[in-house]
Structures are given as structure tokens and as C-alpha cells.
Design a protein around this motif. Structure first.
Motif, mmCIF file in Angstrom:
data_model
loop_
_atom_site.group_PDB
_atom_site.id
_atom_site.type_symbol
_atom_site.label_atom_id
_atom_site.label_comp_id
_atom_site.label_asym_id
_atom_site.label_seq_id
_atom_site.Cartn_x
_atom_site.Cartn_y
_atom_site.Cartn_z
ATOM 1 N N MET A 271 0.733 -1.280 0.066
ATOM 2 C CA MET A 271 0.135 -0.146 0.004
ATOM 3 C C MET A 271 0.796 2.053 0.298
ATOM 4 S SD MET A 271 -3.048 -0.583 2.736
ATOM 5 C CE MET A 271 -3.990 -2.680 2.619
ATOM 6 N N ILE A 272 2.084 1.109 0.474
ATOM 7 C CA ILE A 272 2.889 2.117 -0.311
ATOM 8 C C ILE A 272 3.401 2.684 -0.999
ATOM 9 C CG2 ILE A 272 3.184 2.536 3.081
ATOM 10 C CD1 ILE A 272 5.835 1.265 3.019
ATOM 11 N N ARG A 273 3.459 1.253 -1.854
ATOM 12 C CA ARG A 273 4.153 1.421 -3.276
ATOM 13 C C ARG A 273 3.670 1.738 -4.211
ATOM 14 N NH1 ARG A 273 10.248 -0.026 -1.538
ATOM 15 N NH2 ARG A 273 10.107 -0.921 0.864
ATOM 16 N N ASP A 274 4.240 2.397 -5.647
ATOM 17 C CA ASP A 274 2.868 2.666 -6.734
ATOM 18 C C ASP A 274 2.856 1.141 -6.901
ATOM 19 O OD1 ASP A 274 3.954 5.313 -6.393
ATOM 20 O OD2 ASP A 274 5.373 5.649 -7.851
ATOM 21 N N ASN A 275 1.871 0.819 -7.844
ATOM 22 C CA ASN A 275 1.777 -0.158 -8.915
ATOM 23 C C ASN A 275 0.848 0.042 -9.996
ATOM 24 O OD1 ASN A 275 -0.595 -2.825 -9.124
ATOM 25 N ND2 ASN A 275 1.610 -3.291 -8.023
ATOM 26 N N VAL A 276 1.451 0.991 -10.800
ATOM 27 C CA VAL A 276 0.949 1.112 -11.886
ATOM 28 C C VAL A 276 1.757 0.458 -12.907
ATOM 29 C CG1 VAL A 276 0.286 3.855 -10.889
ATOM 30 C CG2 VAL A 276 2.650 2.955 -11.591
ATOM 31 N N THR A 277 0.798 0.298 -13.862
ATOM 32 C CA THR A 277 1.822 -0.020 -15.459
ATOM 33 C C THR A 277 2.623 1.104 -15.898
ATOM 34 O OG1 THR A 277 0.301 1.746 -16.994
ATOM 35 C CG2 THR A 277 -0.440 -0.907 -16.338
ATOM 36 N N THR A 278 4.234 0.875 -16.788
ATOM 37 C CA THR A 278 5.015 1.024 -17.195
ATOM 38 C C THR A 278 4.686 1.564 -18.641
ATOM 39 O OG1 THR A 278 6.276 -0.707 -15.811
ATOM 40 C CG2 THR A 278 7.187 0.730 -17.879
ATOM 41 N N PRO A 279 5.304 2.913 -18.959
ATOM 42 C CA PRO A 279 5.016 3.136 -20.233
ATOM 43 C C PRO A 279 5.723 2.329 -21.068
ATOM 44 C CG PRO A 279 5.455 4.755 -17.908
ATOM 45 C CD PRO A 279 5.814 3.692 -17.561
ATOM 46 N N GLY A 280 5.082 2.325 -21.848
ATOM 47 C CA GLY A 280 5.671 1.435 -23.442
ATOM 48 C C GLY A 280 5.847 -0.248 -22.699
ATOM 49 N N ARG A 281 5.140 -0.470 -22.344
ATOM 50 C CA ARG A 281 5.275 -1.788 -21.934
ATOM 51 C C ARG A 281 3.409 -2.458 -22.718
ATOM 52 N NH1 ARG A 281 7.755 -5.786 -19.475
ATOM 53 N NH2 ARG A 281 9.479 -4.134 -18.032
ATOM 54 N N PRO A 282 3.267 -3.044 -22.756
ATOM 55 C CA PRO A 282 2.341 -4.146 -23.655
ATOM 56 C C PRO A 282 1.060 -4.240 -22.169
ATOM 57 C CG PRO A 282 3.646 -5.524 -24.703
ATOM 58 C CD PRO A 282 4.458 -4.351 -23.445
ATOM 59 N N GLY A 283 0.138 -3.089 -22.634
ATOM 60 C CA GLY A 283 -1.453 -3.489 -21.772
ATOM 61 C C GLY A 283 -2.341 -4.052 -22.784
ATOM 62 N N LEU A 284 -3.545 -3.535 -22.405
ATOM 63 C CA LEU A 284 -4.805 -4.292 -22.894
ATOM 64 C C LEU A 284 -5.100 -3.452 -23.570
ATOM 65 C CD1 LEU A 284 -6.595 -3.503 -19.346
ATOM 66 C CD2 LEU A 284 -6.785 -5.504 -20.001
ATOM 67 N N SER A 285 -4.765 -2.597 -24.013
ATOM 68 C CA SER A 285 -5.146 -1.985 -25.346
ATOM 69 C C SER A 285 -4.494 -2.799 -26.435
ATOM 70 C CB SER A 285 -4.560 -0.573 -25.718
ATOM 71 O OG SER A 285 -3.233 -0.307 -25.537
ATOM 72 N N GLU A 286 -3.153 -3.511 -26.359
ATOM 73 C CA GLU A 286 -2.724 -4.590 -27.282
ATOM 74 C C GLU A 286 -3.603 -6.014 -27.148
ATOM 75 O OE1 GLU A 286 -0.348 -1.470 -26.650
ATOM 76 O OE2 GLU A 286 -0.387 -2.853 -25.374
ATOM 77 N N LEU A 287 -4.362 -5.717 -25.985
ATOM 78 C CA LEU A 287 -4.885 -6.682 -26.470
ATOM 79 C C LEU A 287 -6.360 -7.062 -26.805
ATOM 80 C CD1 LEU A 287 -4.049 -8.018 -23.057
ATOM 81 C CD2 LEU A 287 -3.246 -9.348 -24.919
ATOM 82 N N GLY A 288 -6.836 -5.568 -27.396
ATOM 83 C CA GLY A 288 -8.022 -4.748 -27.750
ATOM 84 C C GLY A 288 -9.210 -4.956 -26.974
ATOM 85 N N ILE A 289 -8.522 -4.721 -26.016
ATOM 86 C CA ILE A 289 -9.483 -4.868 -24.456
ATOM 87 C C ILE A 289 -9.208 -2.629 -24.041
ATOM 88 C CG2 ILE A 289 -9.943 -4.523 -22.014
ATOM 89 C CD1 ILE A 289 -9.259 -7.656 -22.665
ATOM 90 N N THR A 290 -11.175 -2.120 -23.727
ATOM 91 C CA THR A 290 -10.944 -0.793 -23.468
ATOM 92 C C THR A 290 -11.477 -0.750 -21.996
ATOM 93 O OG1 THR A 290 -11.536 0.287 -25.292
ATOM 94 C CG2 THR A 290 -12.225 1.210 -23.693
#
Length: 317
Positions: A271-290
Motif C-alpha cells: 500500500m505504500i509503493r506505486d503499483n502502476v503500469t510501465t510506460p511503453g509496456r504492452p497492456g490491455l490496449s494491445e489485447l484489444g480491450i478498453t
């Protein structure tokens, strides 16, 4: 890719049950591999008659894992435990269990293997046994089944989640809401249905093999903002109190002796550490999901915690 039979480990868990539904909706036959099949009957309603069936498997026993995987075209590992109890240890369930699944999948000739991990697992933090076991699980998967697809979600939310439901429940009972540290750690909550759709997409898309995807929602929040969002949806007015981390961890140490600990030291660390996606790394959009936003989904199940009750049509959303 012609995927007809899928074995899902952890198919009765929070994320796993949505994975089963997503796969069933795509016409696949599913084996839900669990320690106690008699407690998994509810998963059958995810599909047509005979489409979903529960089979016995214990990750600590490779022979049972191999039996559950035999004949399946694809395998999904959605197993995870929030704390350790008895023989259910992080190493045995997360790390060793992942190895047994990957080795059995490779030996059985499965075409696809999908592993649900978590953001940050690729960079384990010393002292957090939960994260370190998740990192070891990824290592075991990549070693035994190099074509594995790894999905790393941020905080997952949905009707059965342990995150927002606990915040809302605490707001019902406590006169104030604790915020660990400064409450500025960043999170990117992702809807469980979007995670399940990501799994279903990866099962049939061979191009996702050998890849790791970070799954996050459309917006980044601080922990303090997530607490405030929960209070707004549930119509609660509570003062936010910052709690020093080390005293909180001492309290969590004693809480870990309870049958169902309300919080653990590892969870406070998360809870005291950032837990967000890394810029440039594949994610939901690359899987065709909004992705769905938290504001759109949370009122659908946090309304039961409202001061005025679930059916108050005048309540803000």
C-alpha cells in the motif's frame, strides 16, 4: 488457433471465476482444477450443461496437476493466496505450484499457458515474501514453459474484491480512515472483467506467447484518492488519518495470528509503493480491450455500504 479444452487452476477464486465465465462465453470447455471439487459446483453455471466441470488438483502434488492438465489445449494459472496458513505457503502455492503447472503443461503438449501475476513481480522487493514468491513463480513459468504469457494486473476490483470492500466496510465501523504513510502511493485499479477478457484473448492469440502484459485501468490514483472515492460512493464522511508505517506493521504482525487476518505486513508494504503500469509496456490496449473505470463499476456493488441504503435513487454516483 483451435482451443477447445482449457484447464483453469484457481477457477473458484476472485479472478478465476471471471476467467471461467469469459472462456465459457467463447465456447470453450473448461476444467476448474481445485483442491475440493465439491465446493466448486457454482462454476458450472458459467456455461452450458457439461461445458464446465470441476476436477481435483492440489498444487503441492505434481501427479494431480498432471492429471488435471492432460488433454487440455490451454492452461490458465489464476492461483493466489493473500496470506499463509497451514500448508498453504507462498512458496508452495505461488512458486512451486507454478513450476508444477508449467512442467505438466509442457509435458502434456498444451499449446498455450497463461499465468496471472502482478505488477512489480518482475522486480521483487527484499523482505516482502508475497511479492518474492510471485517473482519466483514467473521465473519457474518462463523456465519450464518459455512460451508462457504473463499478465500482471494492478489492484483488481470487482464485486468480490478485498480492496474496496474492505475500505467500505471499515468506513461503516470506524470513526476515521487510516492511510498508511502519506497515502501518495499510486495505483491503477483494473476491473476483474477486463482481466478475464485479457486472459481469454491471450488463450487464443498465439502472438501473445513469450510476452508479459501489464494491466491497468484508465486512470491512476493515489491511495488517499481511492479512500476518498470509496467514501464518496458510500456517502460516508470520515477523517483520513495518516498512520506511520512501522507501528502499523507491528499491529499487522499480531493480526497475522488471527484465522483471517484483516491485514498483513506484506499488504501494508504494497500500500505504500506505486503499483502502476510501465510506460511503453504492452497492456490491455494491445489485447484489444478498453478498460472500465472505477467510477463506472464501483457504485454497482459498493452501494450496499451507503448510509441511505442500496435502493436510495437520490444517492450520488
Amino acid at each position: 488457433m483451435d482451443i477447445r479444452q482449457v484447464t483453469v487452476f484457481g477457477g473458484t477464486g476472485f479472478i478465476g471465476r471471471y476467467v471461467v465465465r469469459a472462456l465459457a462465453a467463447r465456447g470453450m470447455r473448461i476444467r476448474v482444477a481445485v483442491r475440493r471439487p465439491e465446493l466448486a459446483d457454482f462454476t458450472r453455471i458459467a456455461g452450458d450443461v457439461g461445458q464446465v466441470m470441476a476436477v481435483q488438483a492440489n498444487l503441492r502434488f505434481p501427479a494431480s496437476v498432471a492429471a488435471a492438465v492432460a488433454g487440455s489445449d490451454a492452461v490458465v494459472n489464476a492461483v493466489g493466496i493473500p496470506y499463509e496458513r497451514g500448508r498453504q505457503r507462498y512458496k508452495a502455492v505461488h512458486a512451486d505450484g507454478a513450476r508444477h503447472i508449467a512442467e505438466a503443461s509442457a509435458k502434456a503438449g498444451a499449446q498455450r499457458l497463461i499465468h496471472i501475476s502482478g505488477i512489480g513481480a518482475q522486480q521483487p522487493r527484499t523482505g516482502n515474501a508475497f511479492v518474492e514468491s510471485k517473482a519466483q513463480a514467473e521465473h519457474e513459468m518462463n523456465r519450464a514453459f518459455p512460451g508462457v504469457t504473463i499478465l500482471r494486473p494492478s489492484v483488481v476490483f470487482g464485486p468480490e474484491d478485498r480492496f474496496f470492500n474492505r475500505l467500505a466496510s471499515a468506513a461503516q465501523m470506524a470513526p476515521f480512515m487510516p492511510v498508511f504513510g502519506d497515502g501518495l502511493a499510486k495505483f491503477q485499479p483494473v476491473f476483474v472483467g477486463d482481466v478475464a477478457d485479457a486472459v481469454a484473448h491471450a488463450v487464443v492469440d498465439r502472438t501473445t506467447a513469450f510476452g508479459a502484459y501489464e494491466l491497468g485501468g484508465p486512470r491512476v490514483y493515489t491511495y488517499r484518492e481511492l479512500v476518498e472515492l470509496t467514501l464518496r460512493i458510500t456517502q460516508r464522511q470520515r477523517r483520513l488519518i495518516s498512520l506511520p508505517v512501522w507501528p502499523a506493521k507491528i499491529g499487522a504482525f499480531f493480526a497475522e495470528f488471527l484465522p483471517v487476518p484483516p491485514i498483513t505486513r506484506d499488504q501494508i508494504d504494497l500500500m505504500i509503493r506505486d503499483n502502476v503500469t510501465t510506460p511503453g509496456r504492452p497492456g490491455l490496449s494491445e489485447l484489444g480491450i478498453t478498460p472500465h473505470s472505477a467510477e463506472a463499476i464501483l457504485p454497482m456493488y459498493l452501494d450496499r455500504y451507503r448510509v441511505s441504503g442500496r435502493y436510495d435513487l437520490t444517492a450520488p454516483v
